[in-house]
Design an enzyme around this catalytic site. Structure first.
Site, PDB file in Angstrom:
ATOM      1  N   ARG A   1       0.816  -1.239   0.000  1.00 37.34           N
ATOM      2  CA  ARG A   1       0.000   0.000   0.000  1.00 37.34           C
ATOM      3  C   ARG A   1       0.840   1.276   0.000  1.00 37.34           C
ATOM      4  O   ARG A   1       0.348   2.343   0.346  1.00 37.34           O
ATOM      5  CB  ARG A   1      -0.981   0.024   1.164  1.00 37.34           C
TER       6      ARG A   1
ATOM      7  N   LYS B   1       2.396  11.250 -11.933  1.00 35.35           N
ATOM      8  CA  LYS B   1       1.500  10.383 -12.713  1.00 35.35           C
ATOM      9  C   LYS B   1       2.234   9.076 -12.941  1.00 35.35           C
ATOM     10  O   LYS B   1       3.339   9.058 -13.479  1.00 35.35           O
ATOM     11  CB  LYS B   1       1.157  11.019 -14.067  1.00 35.35           C
TER      12      LYS B   1
ATOM     13  N   GLU C   1       8.402  17.134 -25.708  1.00 33.18           N
ATOM     14  CA  GLU C   1       7.819  17.578 -24.426  1.00 33.18           C
ATOM     15  C   GLU C   1       8.425  18.914 -23.981  1.00 33.18           C
ATOM     16  O   GLU C   1       7.774  19.674 -23.270  1.00 33.18           O
ATOM     17  CB  GLU C   1       7.992  16.499 -23.342  1.00 33.18           C
TER      18      GLU C   1
ATOM     19  N   LYS D   1       6.625  22.670 -15.135  1.00 27.82           N
ATOM     20  CA  LYS D   1       5.797  21.544 -14.686  1.00 27.82           C
ATOM     21  C   LYS D   1       5.530  21.645 -13.186  1.00 27.82           C
ATOM     22  O   LYS D   1       4.399  21.395 -12.729  1.00 27.82           O
ATOM     23  CB  LYS D   1       6.440  20.201 -15.051  1.00 27.82           C
TER      24      LYS D   1
ATOM     25  N   GLU E   1      -5.049  16.922 -11.528  1.00 29.18           N
ATOM     26  CA  GLU E   1      -5.692  17.285 -12.792  1.00 29.18           C
ATOM     27  C   GLU E   1      -7.198  17.513 -12.647  1.00 29.18           C
ATOM     28  O   GLU E   1      -8.005  16.976 -13.394  1.00 29.18           O
ATOM     29  CB  GLU E   1      -5.405  16.219 -13.869  1.00 29.18           C
TER      30      GLU E   1
ATOM     31  N   ARG F   1      -3.980  21.296 -14.764  1.00 27.25           N
ATOM     32  CA  ARG F   1      -2.912  20.359 -15.153  1.00 27.25           C
ATOM     33  C   ARG F   1      -3.130  19.777 -16.548  1.00 27.25           C
ATOM     34  O   ARG F   1      -2.181  19.365 -17.216  1.00 27.25           O
ATOM     35  CB  ARG F   1      -2.786  19.242 -14.112  1.00 27.25           C
TER      36      ARG F   1
ATOM     37  N   ASN G   1      -1.203  18.187 -21.277  1.00 28.42           N
ATOM     38  CA  ASN G   1      -1.624  17.161 -22.239  1.00 28.42           C
ATOM     39  C   ASN G   1      -1.675  17.703 -23.674  1.00 28.42           C
ATOM     40  O   ASN G   1      -2.169  17.027 -24.574  1.00 28.42           O
ATOM     41  CB  ASN G   1      -2.998  16.626 -21.839  1.00 28.42           C
TER      42      ASN G   1
ATOM     43  N   HIS H   1      -1.357  15.462 -26.720  1.00 24.72           N
ATOM     44  CA  HIS H   1      -1.484  14.076 -26.263  1.00 24.72           C
ATOM     45  C   HIS H   1      -2.786  13.403 -26.684  1.00 24.72           C
ATOM     46  O   HIS H   1      -2.848  12.184 -26.748  1.00 24.72           O
ATOM     47  CB  HIS H   1      -1.351  14.009 -24.742  1.00 24.72           C
TER      48      HIS H   1
ATOM     49  N   HIS I   1      -1.714  10.111 -28.160  1.00 22.82           N
ATOM     50  CA  HIS I   1      -2.040   8.820 -27.538  1.00 22.82           C
ATOM     51  C   HIS I   1      -2.831   7.932 -28.493  1.00 22.82           C
ATOM     52  O   HIS I   1      -2.677   6.705 -28.479  1.00 22.82           O
ATOM     53  CB  HIS I   1      -2.828   9.037 -26.235  1.00 22.82           C
TER      54      HIS I   1
ATOM     55  N   HIS J   1       6.491   7.816 -27.763  1.00 22.66           N
ATOM     56  CA  HIS J   1       5.545   8.750 -27.138  1.00 22.66           C
ATOM     57  C   HIS J   1       5.814  10.189 -27.609  1.00 22.66           C
ATOM     58  O   HIS J   1       4.889  10.907 -28.008  1.00 22.66           O
ATOM     59  CB  HIS J   1       5.664   8.661 -25.615  1.00 22.66           C
TER      60      HIS J   1
HETATM   61  N1  LIG Z   1       4.209  10.295 -15.907  1.00 20.13           N
HETATM   62  C1  LIG Z   1       4.236  11.318 -16.730  1.00 20.13           C
HETATM   63  O1  LIG Z   1       3.933  12.460 -16.363  1.00 20.13           O
HETATM   64  C2  LIG Z   1       4.704  11.097 -18.136  1.00 20.13           C
HETATM   65  C3  LIG Z   1       5.064  12.203 -18.932  1.00 20.13           C
HETATM   66  C4  LIG Z   1       5.526  11.972 -20.213  1.00 20.13           C
HETATM   67  C5  LIG Z   1       5.659  10.671 -20.679  1.00 20.13           C
HETATM   68  N2  LIG Z   1       5.313   9.637 -19.893  1.00 20.13           N
HETATM   69  C6  LIG Z   1       5.501   8.269 -20.355  1.00 20.13           C
HETATM   70  O2  LIG Z   1       6.898   8.072 -20.543  1.00 20.13           O
HETATM   71  C7  LIG Z   1       7.091   7.077 -21.539  1.00 20.13           C
HETATM   72  C8  LIG Z   1       8.101   7.564 -22.544  1.00 20.13           C
HETATM   73  O3  LIG Z   1       9.324   7.784 -21.877  1.00 20.13           O
HETATM   74  P1  LIG Z   1      10.714   7.804 -22.659  1.00 20.13           P
HETATM   75  O4  LIG Z   1      10.602   8.643 -23.857  1.00 20.13           O
HETATM   76  O5  LIG Z   1      11.747   8.093 -21.656  1.00 20.13           O
HETATM   77  O6  LIG Z   1      10.827   6.320 -23.210  1.00 20.13           O
HETATM   78  P2  LIG Z   1      11.517   5.000 -22.634  1.00 20.13           P
HETATM   79  O7  LIG Z   1      11.377   4.899 -21.195  1.00 20.13           O
HETATM   80  O8  LIG Z   1      11.010   3.884 -23.469  1.00 20.13           O
HETATM   81  O9  LIG Z   1      13.059   5.248 -22.967  1.00 20.13           O
HETATM   82  C9  LIG Z   1      13.421   5.425 -24.310  1.00 20.13           C
HETATM   83  C10 LIG Z   1      14.533   4.447 -24.748  1.00 20.13           C
HETATM   84  O10 LIG Z   1      15.802   4.938 -24.354  1.00 20.13           O
HETATM   85  C11 LIG Z   1      16.513   3.954 -23.613  1.00 20.13           C
HETATM   86  N3  LIG Z   1      17.316   4.706 -22.675  1.00 20.13           N
HETATM   87  C12 LIG Z   1      16.896   5.353 -21.560  1.00 20.13           C
HETATM   88  N4  LIG Z   1      17.901   6.066 -21.039  1.00 20.13           N
HETATM   89  C13 LIG Z   1      18.962   5.872 -21.828  1.00 20.13           C
HETATM   90  C14 LIG Z   1      20.296   6.371 -21.819  1.00 20.13           C
HETATM   91  N5  LIG Z   1      20.703   7.279 -20.931  1.00 20.13           N
HETATM   92  N6  LIG Z   1      21.145   5.951 -22.766  1.00 20.13           N
HETATM   93  C15 LIG Z   1      20.732   5.066 -23.719  1.00 20.13           C
HETATM   94  N7  LIG Z   1      19.490   4.590 -23.808  1.00 20.13           N
HETATM   95  C16 LIG Z   1      18.623   4.995 -22.864  1.00 20.13           C
HETATM   96  C17 LIG Z   1      15.423   3.096 -23.031  1.00 20.13           C
HETATM   97  O11 LIG Z   1      15.904   1.835 -22.678  1.00 20.13           O
HETATM   98  C18 LIG Z   1      14.430   3.059 -24.182  1.00 20.13           C
HETATM   99  O12 LIG Z   1      14.855   2.122 -25.149  1.00 20.13           O
HETATM  100  C19 LIG Z   1       5.731   6.798 -22.147  1.00 20.13           C
HETATM  101  O13 LIG Z   1       5.241   5.601 -21.637  1.00 20.13           O
HETATM  102  C20 LIG Z   1       4.896   7.959 -21.687  1.00 20.13           C
HETATM  103  O14 LIG Z   1       3.539   7.622 -21.598  1.00 20.13           O
HETATM  104  C21 LIG Z   1       4.840   9.830 -18.644  1.00 20.13           C
HETATM  105  O1  LIG Z   2       1.972  15.327 -16.170  1.00 15.46           O
HETATM  106  C1  LIG Z   2       0.956  15.480 -16.869  1.00 15.46           C
HETATM  107  O2  LIG Z   2      -0.125  15.835 -16.396  1.00 15.46           O
HETATM  108  C2  LIG Z   2       1.013  15.227 -18.317  1.00 15.46           C
HETATM  109  O3  LIG Z   2       0.000  15.245 -18.979  1.00 15.46           O
HETATM  110  C3  LIG Z   2       2.354  14.954 -18.908  1.00 15.46           C
HETATM  111  C4  LIG Z   2       2.303  14.149 -20.195  1.00 15.46           C
HETATM  112  O4  LIG Z   2       3.460  14.499 -20.927  1.00 15.46           O
HETATM  113  C5  LIG Z   2       2.373  12.638 -19.966  1.00 15.46           C
HETATM  114  O5  LIG Z   2       2.508  11.987 -21.188  1.00 15.46           O
HETATM  115  C6  LIG Z   2       1.257  12.032 -19.151  1.00 15.46           C
HETATM  116  O6  LIG Z   2       1.569  10.721 -18.789  1.00 15.46           O
HETATM  117  C7  LIG Z   2      -0.039  11.993 -19.881  1.00 15.46           C
HETATM  118  O7  LIG Z   2      -1.023  11.825 -18.939  1.00 15.46           O
HETATM  119  P1  LIG Z   2      -2.409  11.098 -19.220  1.00 15.46           P
HETATM  120  O8  LIG Z   2      -3.191  11.472 -18.013  1.00 15.46           O
HETATM  121  O9  LIG Z   2      -2.943  11.644 -20.498  1.00 15.46           O
HETATM  122  O10 LIG Z   2      -2.115   9.649 -19.305  1.00 15.46           O
HETATM  123 ZN   LIG Z   3       3.753  13.123 -22.552  1.00 16.39          ZN
END
Ligand SMILES: NC(=O)c1ccc[n+]([C@@H]2O[C@H](COP(=O)([O-])OP(=O)(O)OC[C@H]3O[C@@H](n4cnc5c(N)ncnc54)[C@H](O)[C@@H]3O)[C@@H](O)[C@H]2O)c1
Ligand SMILES: O=C(O)C(=O)C[C@@H](O)[C@H](O)[C@H](O)COP(=O)(O)O
Ligand SMILES: [Zn+2]
Length: 385
Positions: free
Chosen positions: A134, A156, A198, A240, A250, A254, A258, A261, A265, A278
């Site tokens: 938890r 998130k 981004e 951010k 959100e 917030r 998006n 997105h 998405h 992404h």
């Molecule tokens: N939580 C949030 O607010 C939020 C915001 C934006 C995106 N996201 C999510 O994040 C994900 C995308 O993240 P991403 O673009 O980092 O992709 P990712 O995590 O897939 O990483 C991209 C690639 O780079 C490689 N990699 C990572 N660091 C490296 C390094 N230093 N050197 C060499 N290779 C490296 C990874 O292994 C992968 O192959 C999506 O799932 C998206 O939905 C979430």
């Molecule tokens: O932090 C946020 O809020 C965002 O929307 C950041 C986005 O870049 C990110 O991809 C996020 O995961 C998208 O959120 P979702 O709620 O549409 O899944």
């Molecule tokens: Zn994003």
């Protein structure tokens, strides 16, 4: 005491510290160089008998041993778990691998999780931390540009569902974010471009001066000049932090984060996760959202073209793909624009089936609102190859 095997390491240099102000869930974002290897970076975190570094098969061989070494003075046991790499693995199965590792290694409710990798590792580790017993503390150690400027900040966490991105998840804040800019030097070029999407996003929704800066510094960013990367990460995190600080879950504001997105998405889910990155979906999605904004009279044509040029110059796609048909009777033979609409109706911002878009205005502000399906379909057709 320093273990006998400990090698002297370069002292970490913090170039900027951004605070995310969420009352008792507040935490710092440290941005700097040589941070990963420096045990001092990891001082002051919650105490525990064990830590688990969650990484993947690409990032692990590059950085996990170094992080493990730096954490050893702080935790008696530092375990490492390597997950398969890629968006296609942001699933229940991968999440279960984290729970299996935690339980089989006797991790307790104080164990600290370290998410070492990009946004995929970060989102899944955060979700696992929210659920395990938890809730256990976790630290974001983002190693992609995208994760340093966006995904590691704001809490998130999620996994994907075949019908929609990030559909199963939780809001759960890390206790610290550590952005070691040096790790960006090993990132593949396509991933660097994905991260730029981004970064660009923050301009039209919040800060036109930052948009000017990105335009002027794009060659330096693509050449990975440390000073340019440091400022891009810092300013992105500041924006951010400001937005999330006002609207953690959100309820309203917030949603501007998006921008791009809703379309993006749909592209990711509609092509199959991992086909487009992404950031590529977001880049192209911003172009689509800007064109929709223009059609609704919110954004001038020259501002749309400016954004398209910037997205293109960042190495990102500016034309949308033809999506694959979905499964089931209601998916067969749908025209491309209708398939986009079908996928976008699942978006988390949709209310009672009405899709909500993040649209941008000339003044550098974003608004979240609906638009007629027919107009959206026209924009999709005009934007797709
Ligand atoms: N939580 C949030 O607010 C939020 C915001 C934006 C995106 N996201 C999510 O994040 C994900 C995308 O993240 P991403 O673009 O980092 O992709 P990712 O995590 O897939 O990483 C991209 C690639 O780079 C490689 N990699 C990572 N660091 C490296 C390094 N230093 N050197 C060499 N290779 C490296 C990874 O292994 C992968 O192959 C999506 O799932 C998206 O939905 C979430
Ligand atoms: O932090 C946020 O809020 C965002 O929307 C950041 C986005 O870049 C990110 O991809 C996020 O995961 C998208 O959120 P979702 O709620 O549409 O899944
Ligand atoms: Zn994003």
């Amino acid at each position: 005491m320093t273990p006998a095997t400990h090698q002297p390491s370069a002292a970490g240099q913090v170039h900027a510290r951004v605070e995310i102000d969420l009352g008792e869930r507040s935490y710092p974002i440290l941005i700097g160089s040589s941070l990963l290897d420096d045990p001092a970076t990891w001082s002051g975190l919650p105490k525990a008998a064990s830590a688990l570094i969650v990484t993947n098969e690409t990032v692990g061989p590059l950085y996990a041993a170094r992080l493990q070494q730096a954490l050893r003075p702080h935790y008696p046991q530092v375990h490492v778990l390597s997950l398969p790499d890629g968006e296609a693995y942001k699933t229940w199965d991968s999440l279960n691998l984290i729970f299996d590792a935690l339980l089989s290694r006797g991790c307790d409710r104080k164990t600290v999780l370290f998410a070492l990798g990009g946004g995929v590792v970060g989102d899944m580790t955060g979700f696992a931390a929210a659920c395990y017993m938890r809730g256990v503390p976790f630290v974001q150690v983002p190693t992609t540009l995208l994760a340093q400027v966006d995904s590691s900040v704001g809490g998130k966490t999620a996994i994907n569902h075949p019908l929609g991105k990030n559909m199963i998840g939780a809001f759960y804040q890390p206790v610290r974010v550590v952005c070691d800019l040096d790790t960006l030097q090993t990132l593949p070029e396509r991933e660097l471009s994905a991260g730029l999407a981004e970064v660009i996003k923050y301009g039209p929704i919040h800060d036109l001066a930052f948009l000017d800066w990105i335009e002027a510094n794009l060659p330096a960013l693509r050449a990975r000049e440390p000073k340019a990367l440091a400022y891009a990460v810092q300013r992105s995190c500041e924006i951010k932090a400001e937005v999330v600080g006002q609207d953690e879950r959100e309820a309203g504001l917030r949603a501007i984060l998006n921008f791009g997105h809703t379309f993006g998405h749909a592209i990711e889910a509609g092509l199959g996760y991992g086909e487009w990155l992404h950031g590529e979906g977001v880049g192209c999605g911003m172009v689509m959202a800007a064109r929709l904004s223009q059609r609704l009279g919110l954004l001038a044509e020259d501002k749309v073209e400016r954004l398209v040029r910037l997205v293109d110059a960042a190495g990102l796609p500016v034309r949308g793909p033809q999506l694959k048909a979905g499964h089931g009777e209601d998916c067969a033979d749908l025209p491309n624009a209708q398939r986009y609409l079908q996928l976008m109706r699942v978006d988390k911002k949709a209310e009672a089936g009405e899709i909500k878009f993040v649209l941008v205005e000339d003044a550098g502000r974003a608004v979240v609102r609906g638009a007629p399906d027919a107009l959206v379909a026209e924009v999709i057709d005009a934007c797709c190859a």
